[in-house]
Scaffold this motif. Structure first.
Motif, short mmCIF file in Angstrom:
data_model
loop_
_atom_site.label_atom_id
_atom_site.label_comp_id
_atom_site.label_asym_id
_atom_site.label_seq_id
_atom_site.Cartn_x
_atom_site.Cartn_y
_atom_site.Cartn_z
N ASP A 1 -6.70 6.41 -3.31
CA ASP A 1 -6.99 5.34 -2.36
C ASP A 1 -6.74 5.87 -0.95
O ASP A 1 -5.92 6.77 -0.74
CB ASP A 1 -6.12 4.12 -2.64
CG ASP A 1 -6.74 2.83 -2.12
OD1 ASP A 1 -7.93 2.85 -1.76
OD2 ASP A 1 -6.03 1.80 -2.08
N TRP A 2 -7.45 5.29 0.02
CA TRP A 2 -7.37 5.73 1.43
C TRP A 2 -7.65 7.23 1.55
O TRP A 2 -6.95 7.95 2.25
CB TRP A 2 -5.99 5.43 2.02
CG TRP A 2 -5.70 3.99 2.24
CD1 TRP A 2 -6.49 2.92 1.95
CD2 TRP A 2 -4.50 3.47 2.82
NE1 TRP A 2 -5.86 1.76 2.31
CE2 TRP A 2 -4.64 2.06 2.84
CE3 TRP A 2 -3.33 4.05 3.32
CZ2 TRP A 2 -3.65 1.23 3.35
CZ3 TRP A 2 -2.35 3.21 3.81
CH2 TRP A 2 -2.51 1.82 3.83
N ILE B 1 2.28 -4.23 5.67
CA ILE B 1 1.09 -3.42 5.43
C ILE B 1 1.03 -2.35 6.51
O ILE B 1 1.05 -2.67 7.71
CB ILE B 1 -0.19 -4.28 5.46
CG1 ILE B 1 -0.09 -5.42 4.42
CG2 ILE B 1 -1.42 -3.43 5.17
CD1 ILE B 1 -1.27 -6.37 4.43
N ASN C 1 -1.87 1.82 9.80
CA ASN C 1 -3.07 2.64 9.73
C ASN C 1 -4.12 2.07 8.78
O ASN C 1 -5.22 2.61 8.66
CB ASN C 1 -2.71 4.08 9.28
CG ASN C 1 -2.10 4.12 7.90
OD1 ASN C 1 -1.21 3.34 7.58
ND2 ASN C 1 -2.58 5.03 7.06
N SER C 2 -3.79 0.97 8.11
CA SER C 2 -4.75 0.31 7.23
C SER C 2 -5.53 -0.74 8.01
O SER C 2 -4.94 -1.53 8.77
CB SER C 2 -4.02 -0.36 6.07
OG SER C 2 -4.88 -1.26 5.40
N SER C 3 -6.84 -0.80 7.78
CA SER C 3 -7.66 -1.80 8.46
C SER C 3 -7.27 -3.21 8.07
O SER C 3 -7.41 -4.15 8.86
CB SER C 3 -9.14 -1.56 8.14
OG SER C 3 -9.38 -1.67 6.74
N VAL C 4 -6.73 -3.39 6.86
CA VAL C 4 -6.38 -4.75 6.43
C VAL C 4 -5.09 -5.25 7.07
O VAL C 4 -4.78 -6.43 6.98
CB VAL C 4 -6.27 -4.84 4.89
CG1 VAL C 4 -7.56 -4.41 4.23
CG2 VAL C 4 -5.10 -4.03 4.37
N SER C 5 -4.34 -4.37 7.73
CA SER C 5 -3.08 -4.79 8.32
C SER C 5 -3.28 -5.81 9.43
O SER C 5 -2.36 -6.58 9.75
CB SER C 5 -2.31 -3.59 8.86
OG SER C 5 -2.99 -3.00 9.96
N GLN D 1 -5.09 -11.11 4.36
CA GLN D 1 -4.61 -10.10 3.42
C GLN D 1 -3.13 -10.26 3.08
O GLN D 1 -2.65 -9.71 2.09
CB GLN D 1 -4.87 -8.70 3.97
CG GLN D 1 -6.33 -8.32 4.07
CD GLN D 1 -6.99 -8.17 2.71
OE1 GLN D 1 -6.34 -7.80 1.74
NE2 GLN D 1 -8.28 -8.45 2.64
N PHE E 1 -1.41 7.19 -3.47
CA PHE E 1 -2.10 7.63 -2.25
C PHE E 1 -1.80 9.11 -1.99
O PHE E 1 -0.63 9.49 -1.89
CB PHE E 1 -1.62 6.81 -1.05
CG PHE E 1 -1.86 5.33 -1.18
CD1 PHE E 1 -2.93 4.74 -0.53
CD2 PHE E 1 -1.04 4.53 -1.97
CE1 PHE E 1 -3.17 3.38 -0.64
CE2 PHE E 1 -1.27 3.18 -2.09
CZ PHE E 1 -2.34 2.60 -1.43
N TRP F 1 0.83 -1.20 0.00
CA TRP F 1 0.00 0.00 0.00
C TRP F 1 0.87 1.27 0.00
O TRP F 1 1.81 1.35 -0.79
CB TRP F 1 -0.98 -0.05 1.18
CG TRP F 1 -2.15 -0.97 0.93
CD1 TRP F 1 -3.43 -0.60 0.60
CD2 TRP F 1 -2.18 -2.41 0.98
NE1 TRP F 1 -4.23 -1.73 0.44
CE2 TRP F 1 -3.50 -2.84 0.66
CE3 TRP F 1 -1.22 -3.39 1.25
CZ2 TRP F 1 -3.88 -4.18 0.61
CZ3 TRP F 1 -1.60 -4.73 1.20
CH2 TRP F 1 -2.90 -5.11 0.89
N SER F 2 0.61 2.22 0.86
CA SER F 2 1.34 3.49 0.81
C SER F 2 2.83 3.32 1.10
O SER F 2 3.65 4.15 0.69
CB SER F 2 0.73 4.48 1.80
OG SER F 2 0.78 3.98 3.12
#
Length: 495
Positions: free
Chosen positions: A133-134, A303, A306-310, A315, A96, A64-65
């Motif tokens: 995204d985000w 990941i 701050n990402s919910s998927v972390s 994931q 992002f 991600w970011s």
């Protein structure tokens, strides 16, 4: 030699020297400089989008970011080489705002994107760029337009970039989000008149979400060029779901921009079979571009927190390659599809020869017994599937289950067979075709002849049936229950 290949070779040499890597050989400078690439149009780019062999990408140690805040050009170069070796010709990258700078992107970050596009080109890959995204500051339309223009301006006429997704997985039920994108689309049309624009929705809202989104955009006079369907549903019912997505946005085209299943949830073998079924269903539906999610598994901590998927273990395991760089079975599936154009049934391990973990067979009704892959008695090859000392429960007999790669359509005839052999066998040993509707509800089953009790040589068990009305998927079950002896299965076929 095409002008496109010459351009790729020139950019490849430039970027590799920038990265401190050896430059690729190229034709004479005078001859190459004289060659030009025609300016892309929306139509030419859209044609590429609709057939793109596209891979979703983040590095295994920087998802991600974090890909941008910890930009590692050498790792990206190695990974994009892997993508090209799979047979891909495109890579999707997500940008992002918080990682690039908001409301104005920082020059050092737009330089990272420039370098990414150049590395991709060095490996013969075009790029699809996804924005926002985000991000949910939907009241900031002016800043959004300026930010996107700054990011995308260098690529307006650049044939290395073939499409822009304005936001990843927009929510059609979010009034603010839809209002924002309806204002953003016309501005992006002005800034990028030859760039195909798209949006995606998440797998949860599916085809109904696509239909709602298209209706809202059409009503505002802000249509898209194509729609990006993210499919994470049952691969056994992929054809039905893809056709629903096509109907939802017709006559606009659809691509499958994300699809896959986590090997933290299923075996690596079933992960590969999942992708094989989606590729095959897409081909049946006339969808020419399927993009697996994602190239790599992610290492712990890769990941951003701050990402919910972390915090979701699944994931971390969607990759075709493990976090250590080793290939999973899914990589073989994707390479086979992209380099040969075929999806053979041999991918289903119908002879039980696959290594542990690489088989898509799954166990059913395990409270009554479980099959093991064994080499003690075989009809062909080195292994068979063995049931011993099984019982039954209210749910039925223990079984091994798989689903074919070819999608089910009502009215088509199916045949399955397997060879079975018994020693002191009792109870019921048979195979079955079980039919399901688009919602996964069981419709009916068709049973084969049964293996005789006692001792028997290899005996063919077979079943033929026409897919019943409403059927969109089928499962093949190899069953042996109430069996105090031992039964082996081998050499399965389904078509």
């Amino acid at each position: 030699m095409s002008s496109l290949r010459v351009r790729a070779g020139l950019v490849a040499s430039t970027v590799l020297m920038t990265l401190g890597l050896p430059a690729l050989s190229s034709p004479s400078a005078a001859k190459t400089a004289a060659m030009t690439v025609p300016a892309p149009t929306t139509a030419s780019r859209l044609a590429e989008v609709k057939t793109a062999k596209s891979m979703n990408y983040y590095p295994s140690d920087a998802g991600w970011s974090a890909m941008w805040t910890g930009f590692d050009a050498a790792r990206i170069d190695a990974d994009l080489a892997k993508i090209a070796q799979l047979g891909a010709d495109n890579v999707r990258v997500i940008v992002f705002p918080q990682a690039f700078g908001w409301p104005a992107p920082k020059p050092e970050n737009t330089e990272k994107l420039r370098k990414f596009v150049s590395i991709a080109d060095a490996h013969g890959l075009t790029v699809k760029i996804t924005l926002f995204d985000w991000w949910s500051a939907y009241n900031e339309v002016g800043n959004s337009v300026n930010w996107a223009r700054t990011i995308l301006a260098p690529y307006a006429g650049d044939p290395r970039v073939i499409a822009v997704e304005l936001k990843n997985e927009i929510q059609p039920g979010d009034t603010a989000a839809v209002g924002w994108v309806r204002k953003l689309i016309p501005e992006m049309r002005k800034a990028l008149p030859a760039m195909p624009l798209t949006l995606s929705v998440d797998g949860g809202v599916g085809a109904a979400g696509l239909e709602r989104l298209r209706s809202q955009l059409q009503a505002a006079g802000a249509p898209l060029d194509y729609y990006d369907f993210h499919f994470y549903g049952s691969s056994e019912r992929a054809l039905a779901e893809i056709r629903k997505a096509q109907a939802a946005v017709a006559p606009d085209p659809v691509v499958i921009g994300e699809t896959g299943v986590s090997s933290a949830v299923v075996s690596e073998g079933e992960q590969g079979a999942y992708l094989a079924r989606v590729f095959r269903a897409a081909a049946e539906a006339g969808v020419g571009s399927v993009s697996p999610w994602t190239l790599n598994d992610f290492a712990n901590g890769a990941i951003p927190a701050n990402s919910s998927v972390s915090a979701m273990p699944a994931q971390y395991k969607f990759g075709l390659y493990r976090a250590d760089g080793s290939a999973k079975f899914a990589a073989t599936v994707v390479r086979t599809v992209w380099t040969t154009g075929t999806v053979p049934n041999s991918l289903l391990n119908l002879g039980f020869e696959a290594a542990a973990g690489e088989s898509p067979w799954r166990a059913g009704n395990t409270d009554a017994g479980t099959a093991v892959m064994a080499g003690d008695v075989v009809r062909n090859g080195a292994r068979s599937a063995r049931f011993s000392g099984t019982t039954r429960t209210a749910a039925g007999l223990p079984s091994l289950i798989t689903s074919p790669i070819t999608p089910v359509q009502a009215g088509y005839r199916w045949r399955a067979e397997a060879y079975a052999r018994g020693v002191n066998a009792t109870g019921t040993t048979e195979i079955a075709l079980s039919w399901f509707d688009v919602n996964g509800r069981w419709i009916s089953q068709n049973l084969s002849n049964r293996l005789p009790a006692g001792n028997s040589g290899w005996t063919k068990l077979s079943v033929e049936a026409v897919a019943p009305a409403g059927a969109t998927s089928v499962q093949l079950h190899l069953k042996s229950g109430d069996n105090t002896g031992t039964v082996w299965f081998d050499d399965v076929a389904i078509s």
